[in-house]
Design an enzyme around this catalytic site. Structure first.
Site, PDB file in Angstrom:
ATOM      1  N   ARG A 194       0.833  -1.210   0.000  1.00 31.79           N
ATOM      2  CA  ARG A 194       0.000   0.000   0.000  1.00 31.79           C
ATOM      3  C   ARG A 194       0.866   1.258   0.000  1.00 31.79           C
ATOM      4  O   ARG A 194       0.456   2.296  -0.454  1.00 31.79           O
ATOM      5  CB  ARG A 194      -0.861   0.037   1.280  1.00 31.79           C
ATOM      6  N   ARG A 228       9.798   5.635  -3.087  1.00 36.00           N
ATOM      7  CA  ARG A 228      10.175   6.568  -4.166  1.00 36.00           C
ATOM      8  C   ARG A 228      11.636   6.965  -4.065  1.00 36.00           C
ATOM      9  O   ARG A 228      12.140   7.161  -2.955  1.00 36.00           O
ATOM     10  CB  ARG A 228       9.398   7.883  -4.026  1.00 36.00           C
ATOM     11  N   ARG A 244      -9.000  -6.618  13.138  1.00 36.30           N
ATOM     12  CA  ARG A 244      -8.206  -5.874  14.096  1.00 36.30           C
ATOM     13  C   ARG A 244      -9.083  -4.725  14.565  1.00 36.30           C
ATOM     14  O   ARG A 244      -9.773  -4.078  13.765  1.00 36.30           O
ATOM     15  CB  ARG A 244      -6.944  -5.348  13.394  1.00 36.30           C
ATOM     16  N   ARG A 250      -0.005   5.496  16.178  1.00 32.81           N
ATOM     17  CA  ARG A 250       0.164   6.854  15.667  1.00 32.81           C
ATOM     18  C   ARG A 250      -0.554   7.866  16.540  1.00 32.81           C
ATOM     19  O   ARG A 250      -1.456   7.523  17.296  1.00 32.81           O
ATOM     20  CB  ARG A 250      -0.280   6.983  14.210  1.00 32.81           C
ATOM     21  N   GLU A 256      -3.665   6.347  18.821  1.00 31.89           N
ATOM     22  CA  GLU A 256      -4.389   5.204  18.242  1.00 31.89           C
ATOM     23  C   GLU A 256      -3.742   3.896  18.708  1.00 31.89           C
ATOM     24  O   GLU A 256      -2.574   3.657  18.445  1.00 31.89           O
ATOM     25  CB  GLU A 256      -4.335   5.340  16.715  1.00 31.89           C
ATOM     26  N   TYR A 304     -10.133  -4.793   2.780  1.00 33.21           N
ATOM     27  CA  TYR A 304      -9.401  -3.618   3.278  1.00 33.21           C
ATOM     28  C   TYR A 304      -9.518  -2.509   2.223  1.00 33.21           C
ATOM     29  O   TYR A 304      -8.574  -2.181   1.537  1.00 33.21           O
ATOM     30  CB  TYR A 304      -7.951  -4.062   3.487  1.00 33.21           C
ATOM     31  N   ASP A 314     -10.093   1.321   0.753  1.00 35.64           N
ATOM     32  CA  ASP A 314     -10.001   2.750   1.046  1.00 35.64           C
ATOM     33  C   ASP A 314     -11.339   3.400   0.680  1.00 35.64           C
ATOM     34  O   ASP A 314     -12.161   2.792   0.002  1.00 35.64           O
ATOM     35  CB  ASP A 314      -8.864   3.381   0.234  1.00 35.64           C
TER      36      ASP A 314
HETATM   37  N1  UDP Z   1       3.419   0.662   7.938  1.00 37.10           N
HETATM   38  C1  UDP Z   1       4.622   0.588   8.592  1.00 37.10           C
HETATM   39  N2  UDP Z   1       5.152   1.714   9.154  1.00 37.10           N
HETATM   40  C2  UDP Z   1       4.536   2.903   9.092  1.00 37.10           C
HETATM   41  C3  UDP Z   1       3.301   2.986   8.420  1.00 37.10           C
HETATM   42  C4  UDP Z   1       2.760   1.844   7.864  1.00 37.10           C
HETATM   43  O1  UDP Z   1       5.205  -0.484   8.669  1.00 37.10           O
HETATM   44  O2  UDP Z   1       5.059   3.882   9.631  1.00 37.10           O
HETATM   45  C5  UDP Z   1       2.857  -0.571   7.351  1.00 37.10           C
HETATM   46  C6  UDP Z   1       1.952  -1.306   8.330  1.00 37.10           C
HETATM   47  O3  UDP Z   1       2.105  -2.689   8.132  1.00 37.10           O
HETATM   48  C7  UDP Z   1       0.577  -0.858   7.891  1.00 37.10           C
HETATM   49  C8  UDP Z   1       0.744  -0.782   6.386  1.00 37.10           C
HETATM   50  O4  UDP Z   1       2.069  -0.285   6.220  1.00 37.10           O
HETATM   51  O5  UDP Z   1      -0.430  -1.781   8.275  1.00 37.10           O
HETATM   52  C9  UDP Z   1      -0.246   0.097   5.680  1.00 37.10           C
HETATM   53  O6  UDP Z   1      -0.203   1.390   6.219  1.00 37.10           O
HETATM   54  P1  UDP Z   1      -1.352   2.448   5.988  1.00 37.10           P
HETATM   55  O7  UDP Z   1      -0.886   3.763   6.487  1.00 37.10           O
HETATM   56  O8  UDP Z   1      -1.790   2.365   4.569  1.00 37.10           O
HETATM   57  O9  UDP Z   1      -2.498   1.883   6.931  1.00 37.10           O
HETATM   58  P2  UDP Z   1      -3.914   2.475   7.378  1.00 37.10           P
HETATM   59  O10 UDP Z   1      -3.819   3.972   7.309  1.00 37.10           O
HETATM   60  O11 UDP Z   1      -4.926   1.859   6.449  1.00 37.10           O
HETATM   61  O12 UDP Z   1      -4.037   1.975   8.771  1.00 37.10           O
END
Ligand code: UDP
Length: 368
Positions: free
Chosen positions: A172, A176, A249, A281, A301, A349, A351
């Site tokens: 996801r 870059r 989850r 986060r 969170e 999952y 968006d």
């Molecule tokens: N992820 C990570 N470190 C980060 C952010 C994301 O390892 O700092 C990984 C983690 O496994 C997460 C996945 O990337 O479940 C997808 O992140 P995303 O931000 O897309 O998740 P969402 O916002 O849907 O919770």
């Protein structure tokens, strides 16, 4: 024949899009939700004039011009671009993985240097075809980034080790070799001016709504209300878990209101990527709308295990659960006059843009 054409269970984005479109076609819709508000997880609560994303940060992004135009009919979007940072034991890194991240981590400046380091780390790990999230992550960004920015965060987020998780989850995130901190590759991105609630309120303007109704507890009562039911809750719960639980989850949120701090963390989202910080986060909501209010509100969170009775946020789309979902899908297809949709109804999952897209496809199928 019921009084309504559609009974829509769940007033989230999927159900509301469907309700809006069906109402436009002259159908009568009753929308019910077990919460005391509409909007599902995009609902915002206004506290001290700040839109608090009550069920986790939602940043709208899409590559689909039609979906972008679709949401813009309800509300204007601001020019917010998500540029979260990662905090690993006090070290700050830019996300997603890009030249700013590589530069800080390895003290290099050129894309070729970063690519060489990643390639070397991938070779050392001996990965050819990644079989799980750990191998996928190391192949994409190397071992150092995996250890500092992915391993701990992912374990907290999913409650499983990275070598037990599917590869698509990490795919996801963009990787870059440019100095670009935009978390998404999508062409269109933003936050609704005035908050997400405006979208849902407009979508449901012409529907009947009943809140605080737990459909699964009141099935009997609602069984003759409509000719067709759209169910957007958990598909396994709908069938009383008779084939077993799908895994999810869940999340818990802890808000803190600061009266004397106007800018707590300088950015909307900070990921805490070490394993020991219990939350994944911290969101500072005012930054989504470039807020100038006095004071600020932050939310920590905490991912938690899902068990029956808790809110399901993320489906765990691994092999085992996909197999079980397909067994439920067989049951669903034999369920007369009921259709399933949304993140929980389709156990995907998704968006937000995908949720709308799927809902519009469903509407189109009805139109035939
Ligand atoms: N992820 C990570 N470190 C980060 C952010 C994301 O390892 O700092 C990984 C983690 O496994 C997460 C996945 O990337 O479940 C997808 O992140 P995303 O931000 O897309 O998740 P969402 O916002 O849907 O919770």
């Amino acid at each position: 024949m019921g009084k309504y054409d559609f009974l829509i269970v769940g007033a989230g984005l999927f159900g509301s899009t469907f309700a809006f479109e069906m109402t436009k076609l002259g159908k009568k819709c009753l929308v019910i939700d077990k919460r005391n508000h509409v909007g599902g997880n995009i609902y915002c609560e206004n506290i001290n004039n700040i839109n608090v994303h009550k069920y986790g940060a939602h940043i709208f992004h899409t590559n689909n011009k039609k979906i972008w135009e679709y949401v813009n009919q309800f509300v204007e979007f601001n020019n917010f671009i998500n540029t979260p940072i990662a905090n690993f034991r006090g070290e700050i890194y830019n996300m997603p993985f890009n030249m700013n991240t590589f530069c800080k981590l390895w003290n290099i400046s050129k894309p070729e240097e970063a690519k060489r380091i990643i390639e070397k780390q991938k070779e050392e790990a001996g990965i050819e075809q990644p079989r799980n999230l750990e191998e996928q992550a190391i192949s994409l960004v190397g071992k150092d980034i995996y250890e500092k920015l992915i391993k701990g965060y992912t374990k907290k987020q999913w409650g499983k080790n990275c070598n037990e998780l599917p590869t698509f989850i990490i795919k996801r995130l963009p990787v870059r070799f440019t100095y670009n901190n935009n978390y998404f590759n999508d062409r269109y991105q933003g936050i609704p001016v005035g908050g997400y609630n405006i979208i849902i309120e407009k979508m449901l303007e012409k529907c009947d709504i009943r809140l605080n109704v737990d459909y699964l507890k009141e099935r009997e009562k609602y069984k003759d209300f409509a000719d067709m039911i759209l169910f957007t809750g958990m598909i396994d719960e709908y069938f009383d878990y008779k084939l077993g639980n799908l895994e999810y989850r869940s999340l818990q949120f802890k808000n803190e209101i600061f009266k004397d701090i106007d800018n707590y963390q300088g950015v909307a989202v900070v990921n805490y990527t070490d394993e020991n910080t219990p939350y994944t986060r911290v969101i500072e909501h005012k930054h989504f709308e470039f807020g100038k209010q006095k004071g600020t509100i932050i939310t920590e969170e905490y991912p938690i295990n899902w068990e029956r009775g808790k809110e399901a946020y993320y489906p765990i789309n691994d092999e085992k659960n996909s197999k079980l979902y397909h067994e439920y899908l067989d049951l669903a297809q034999n369920e007369k006059n009921v259709i399933f949709g949304g993140r929980l109804g389709n156990y995907k999952y998704y968006d937000m843009d995908k949720v709308i897209e799927e809902s519009l496809i469903l509407v189109r199928n009805f139109k035939g």
